[in-house]
Design a protein around this motif. Structure first.
Motif, PDB file in Angstrom:
ATOM      1  N   ASP A  24      47.746  78.288  -1.158  1.00  0.00           N
ATOM      2  CA  ASP A  24      47.735  76.878  -1.516  1.00  0.00           C
ATOM      3  C   ASP A  24      48.129  76.691  -2.983  1.00  0.00           C
ATOM      4  OD1 ASP A  24      46.639  74.277  -2.422  1.00  0.00           O
ATOM      5  OD2 ASP A  24      46.090  74.162  -0.312  1.00  0.00           O
ATOM      6  N   PRO A  25      49.208  75.971  -3.254  1.00  0.00           N
ATOM      7  CA  PRO A  25      49.686  75.813  -4.632  1.00  0.00           C
ATOM      8  C   PRO A  25      48.928  74.743  -5.423  1.00  0.00           C
ATOM      9  CG  PRO A  25      51.147  74.650  -3.143  1.00  0.00           C
ATOM     10  CD  PRO A  25      50.098  75.338  -2.291  1.00  0.00           C
ATOM     11  N   ARG A  26      48.049  73.987  -4.770  1.00  0.00           N
ATOM     12  CA  ARG A  26      47.395  72.875  -5.448  1.00  0.00           C
ATOM     13  C   ARG A  26      46.261  73.299  -6.371  1.00  0.00           C
ATOM     14  NH1 ARG A  26      46.047  69.590  -0.153  1.00  0.00           N
ATOM     15  NH2 ARG A  26      45.648  71.722   0.452  1.00  0.00           N
ATOM     16  N   GLY A  27      45.912  74.552  -6.381  1.00  0.00           N
ATOM     17  CA  GLY A  27      44.802  75.001  -7.204  1.00  0.00           C
ATOM     18  C   GLY A  27      45.153  75.095  -8.677  1.00  0.00           C
ATOM     19  N   LEU A  28      44.102  75.253  -9.476  1.00  0.00           N
ATOM     20  CA  LEU A  28      44.258  75.452 -10.916  1.00  0.00           C
ATOM     21  C   LEU A  28      43.859  76.880 -11.234  1.00  0.00           C
ATOM     22  CD1 LEU A  28      44.570  74.419 -13.878  1.00  0.00           C
ATOM     23  CD2 LEU A  28      42.112  73.937 -13.791  1.00  0.00           C
ATOM     24  N   GLY A  29      44.745  77.623 -11.839  1.00  0.00           N
ATOM     25  CA  GLY A  29      44.447  78.998 -12.210  1.00  0.00           C
ATOM     26  C   GLY A  29      45.233  79.979 -11.375  1.00  0.00           C
ATOM     27  N   PRO A  30      45.304  81.218 -11.850  1.00  0.00           N
ATOM     28  CA  PRO A  30      46.130  82.233 -11.187  1.00  0.00           C
ATOM     29  C   PRO A  30      45.477  82.812  -9.933  1.00  0.00           C
ATOM     30  CG  PRO A  30      44.982  83.221 -13.029  1.00  0.00           C
ATOM     31  CD  PRO A  30      44.655  81.747 -13.063  1.00  0.00           C
ATOM     32  N   LEU A  31      46.312  83.252  -9.009  1.00  0.00           N
ATOM     33  CA  LEU A  31      45.815  83.945  -7.815  1.00  0.00           C
ATOM     34  C   LEU A  31      45.275  85.327  -8.168  1.00  0.00           C
ATOM     35  CD1 LEU A  31      48.565  82.903  -5.268  1.00  0.00           C
ATOM     36  CD2 LEU A  31      46.175  82.176  -5.290  1.00  0.00           C
ATOM     37  N   SER A  32      45.494  85.774  -9.400  1.00  0.00           N
ATOM     38  CA  SER A  32      44.956  87.060  -9.852  1.00  0.00           C
ATOM     39  C   SER A  32      43.543  86.913 -10.416  1.00  0.00           C
ATOM     40  CB  SER A  32      45.877  87.658 -10.919  1.00  0.00           C
ATOM     41  OG  SER A  32      45.960  86.785 -12.028  1.00  0.00           O
ATOM     42  N   ALA A  33      42.954  85.739 -10.272  1.00  0.00           N
ATOM     43  CA  ALA A  33      41.618  85.483 -10.823  1.00  0.00           C
ATOM     44  C   ALA A  33      40.554  86.311 -10.110  1.00  0.00           C
ATOM     45  CB  ALA A  33      41.273  83.996 -10.696  1.00  0.00           C
ATOM     46  N   GLU A  34      39.461  86.561 -10.826  1.00  0.00           N
ATOM     47  CA  GLU A  34      38.328  87.289 -10.253  1.00  0.00           C
ATOM     48  C   GLU A  34      37.224  86.340  -9.798  1.00  0.00           C
ATOM     49  OE1 GLU A  34      36.888  89.807 -13.484  1.00  0.00           O
ATOM     50  OE2 GLU A  34      37.669  88.296 -14.840  1.00  0.00           O
ATOM     51  N   LEU A  35      37.346  85.065 -10.160  1.00  0.00           N
ATOM     52  CA  LEU A  35      36.381  84.026  -9.800  1.00  0.00           C
ATOM     53  C   LEU A  35      37.139  82.885  -9.149  1.00  0.00           C
ATOM     54  CD1 LEU A  35      33.615  82.471 -10.038  1.00  0.00           C
ATOM     55  CD2 LEU A  35      34.412  81.732 -12.290  1.00  0.00           C
ATOM     56  N   LEU A  36      36.693  82.470  -7.961  1.00  0.00           N
ATOM     57  CA  LEU A  36      37.296  81.339  -7.267  1.00  0.00           C
ATOM     58  C   LEU A  36      36.237  80.260  -7.103  1.00  0.00           C
ATOM     59  CD1 LEU A  36      39.756  80.132  -5.751  1.00  0.00           C
ATOM     60  CD2 LEU A  36      38.741  81.072  -3.652  1.00  0.00           C
ATOM     61  N   ILE A  37      36.598  79.030  -7.444  1.00  0.00           N
ATOM     62  CA  ILE A  37      35.688  77.907  -7.321  1.00  0.00           C
ATOM     63  C   ILE A  37      36.145  77.043  -6.153  1.00  0.00           C
ATOM     64  CG2 ILE A  37      34.751  75.855  -8.463  1.00  0.00           C
ATOM     65  CD1 ILE A  37      35.436  77.463 -11.127  1.00  0.00           C
ATOM     66  N   VAL A  38      35.224  76.807  -5.229  1.00  0.00           N
ATOM     67  CA  VAL A  38      35.482  75.964  -4.069  1.00  0.00           C
ATOM     68  C   VAL A  38      34.581  74.750  -4.196  1.00  0.00           C
ATOM     69  CG1 VAL A  38      35.490  75.825  -1.544  1.00  0.00           C
ATOM     70  CG2 VAL A  38      35.927  78.022  -2.665  1.00  0.00           C
ATOM     71  N   CYS A  39      35.183  73.561  -4.189  1.00  0.00           N
ATOM     72  CA  CYS A  39      34.403  72.336  -4.349  1.00  0.00           C
ATOM     73  C   CYS A  39      35.025  71.227  -3.512  1.00  0.00           C
ATOM     74  CB  CYS A  39      34.318  71.934  -5.811  1.00  0.00           C
ATOM     75  SG  CYS A  39      35.917  71.733  -6.596  1.00  0.00           S
ATOM     76  N   LEU A  40      34.272  70.165  -3.349  1.00  0.00           N
ATOM     77  CA  LEU A  40      34.703  69.062  -2.504  1.00  0.00           C
ATOM     78  C   LEU A  40      35.874  68.290  -3.103  1.00  0.00           C
ATOM     79  CD1 LEU A  40      34.077  67.630   0.130  1.00  0.00           C
ATOM     80  CD2 LEU A  40      32.481  66.172  -1.094  1.00  0.00           C
ATOM     81  N   ASP A  41      35.920  68.152  -4.411  1.00  0.00           N
ATOM     82  CA  ASP A  41      36.962  67.369  -5.065  1.00  0.00           C
ATOM     83  C   ASP A  41      37.637  68.200  -6.161  1.00  0.00           C
ATOM     84  OD1 ASP A  41      38.592  65.487  -6.254  1.00  0.00           O
ATOM     85  OD2 ASP A  41      37.018  63.972  -6.473  1.00  0.00           O
ATOM     86  N   PRO A  42      38.660  68.994  -5.799  1.00  0.00           N
ATOM     87  CA  PRO A  42      39.311  69.864  -6.786  1.00  0.00           C
ATOM     88  C   PRO A  42      39.940  69.106  -7.949  1.00  0.00           C
ATOM     89  CG  PRO A  42      40.151  70.291  -4.573  1.00  0.00           C
ATOM     90  CD  PRO A  42      39.221  69.141  -4.465  1.00  0.00           C
ATOM     91  N   THR A  43      40.426  67.901  -7.718  1.00  0.00           N
ATOM     92  CA  THR A  43      41.030  67.130  -8.804  1.00  0.00           C
ATOM     93  C   THR A  43      39.975  66.774  -9.842  1.00  0.00           C
ATOM     94  OG1 THR A  43      42.657  66.230  -7.271  1.00  0.00           O
ATOM     95  CG2 THR A  43      42.363  65.058  -9.357  1.00  0.00           C
ATOM     96  N   GLU A  44      38.835  66.299  -9.388  1.00  0.00           N
ATOM     97  CA  GLU A  44      37.740  65.963 -10.295  1.00  0.00           C
ATOM     98  C   GLU A  44      37.250  67.221 -11.019  1.00  0.00           C
ATOM     99  OE1 GLU A  44      34.884  63.871 -12.397  1.00  0.00           O
ATOM    100  OE2 GLU A  44      36.505  63.041 -11.179  1.00  0.00           O
ATOM    101  N   ALA A  45      37.150  68.339 -10.293  1.00  0.00           N
ATOM    102  CA  ALA A  45      36.691  69.593 -10.902  1.00  0.00           C
ATOM    103  C   ALA A  45      37.653  70.059 -11.984  1.00  0.00           C
ATOM    104  CB  ALA A  45      36.528  70.668  -9.842  1.00  0.00           C
ATOM    105  N   THR A  46      38.934  69.878 -11.755  1.00  0.00           N
ATOM    106  CA  THR A  46      39.927  70.261 -12.746  1.00  0.00           C
ATOM    107  C   THR A  46      39.735  69.463 -14.031  1.00  0.00           C
ATOM    108  OG1 THR A  46      41.509  70.888 -11.041  1.00  0.00           O
ATOM    109  CG2 THR A  46      42.413  70.380 -13.204  1.00  0.00           C
ATOM    110  N   GLN A  47      39.361  68.208 -13.893  1.00  0.00           N
ATOM    111  CA  GLN A  47      39.201  67.344 -15.065  1.00  0.00           C
ATOM    112  C   GLN A  47      37.857  67.526 -15.760  1.00  0.00           C
ATOM    113  OE1 GLN A  47      39.865  63.444 -13.436  1.00  0.00           O
ATOM    114  NE2 GLN A  47      42.020  63.836 -13.060  1.00  0.00           N
ATOM    115  N   THR A  48      36.786  67.779 -15.000  1.00  0.00           N
ATOM    116  CA  THR A  48      35.452  67.822 -15.611  1.00  0.00           C
ATOM    117  C   THR A  48      34.835  69.214 -15.675  1.00  0.00           C
ATOM    118  OG1 THR A  48      34.394  67.308 -13.489  1.00  0.00           O
ATOM    119  CG2 THR A  48      34.917  65.448 -14.931  1.00  0.00           C
TER     120      THR A  48
END
Length: 187
Positions: A24-48
């Motif tokens: 999914d290209p809509r995420g923020l951050g690299p696919l090489s990350a060691e931590l993945l955040i899953v949340c209900l509103d990714p747009t809001e999470a990106t901002q806050t």
């Protein structure tokens, strides 16, 4: 890790696997990350949420600094309603998409879920029945394949009360040192 994209039904077969380039290209951050955040509103999470985590050495760039934790906020849940309860078929679709993303993240070690819907989506992506692991804000659980799952409540953009927002933020802030210790035990 053996993601299976099922919300717990053992009769459901695993999701069709996509090549690494189809995450999914809509995420923020690299696919090489060691931590993945899953949340209900990714747009809001990106901002806050992203700025809050960056204050605690969790970055959303491919930075290789050993003192920083590389994170990614997935965009697979962007289609879920933020003003109601997601339906089982919507969660199943997100679980399948998350399963594909998890399979591309070869350095992933911990998934931080924000909210019950994100918890259900992550369990489904890993093929873990919902009855096997309760949502426990503030806790980190080691899944059978070794992946760590950290539970926290989502931070609402329009909270019902300032006390609720403060409580949820405090739970998340108290979880950050546990996440850092799990991902960087020698630091």
């Amino acid at each position: 890790m053996t993601p299976q994209a099922s919300t717990g039904s053992t009769a459901h077969s695993g999701a069709h696997l996509l090549p690494e380039t189809e995450a999914d290209p809509r995420g923020l951050g690299p696919l090489s990350a060691e931590l993945l955040i899953v949340c209900l509103d990714p747009t809001e999470a990106t901002q806050t949420l992203a700025p809050l985590l960056e204050q605690h050495a969790i970055v959303f760039t491919p930075d290789e600094n050993a003192l920083l934790i590389r994170g990614r906020i997935t965009g697979v849940t962007a289609s879920l309603p933020t003003d109601g309860i997601p339906q089982p078929d919507e969660l199943e679709t997100c679980s399948a998409a998350l399963c594909r993303e998890l399979q591309t993240m070869t350095q992933l070690r911990l998934v931080l879920v924000l909210g019950i819907s994100a918890h259900i989506t992550a369990l489904g992506a890993c093929g873990i029945p919902l009855t096997r692991l309760d949502f426990r804000p503030g806790d980190i659980t080691r899944l059978p394949d070794g992946l760590l799952l950290a539970d926290a409540c989502h931070l609402p953009s329009d909270p019902l009360s300032s006390d609720l927002l403060a409580q949820r933020k405090q739970t998340l802030l108290s979880l950050i040192p546990k996440i850092k210790a799990a991902l960087q035990p020698s630091v």
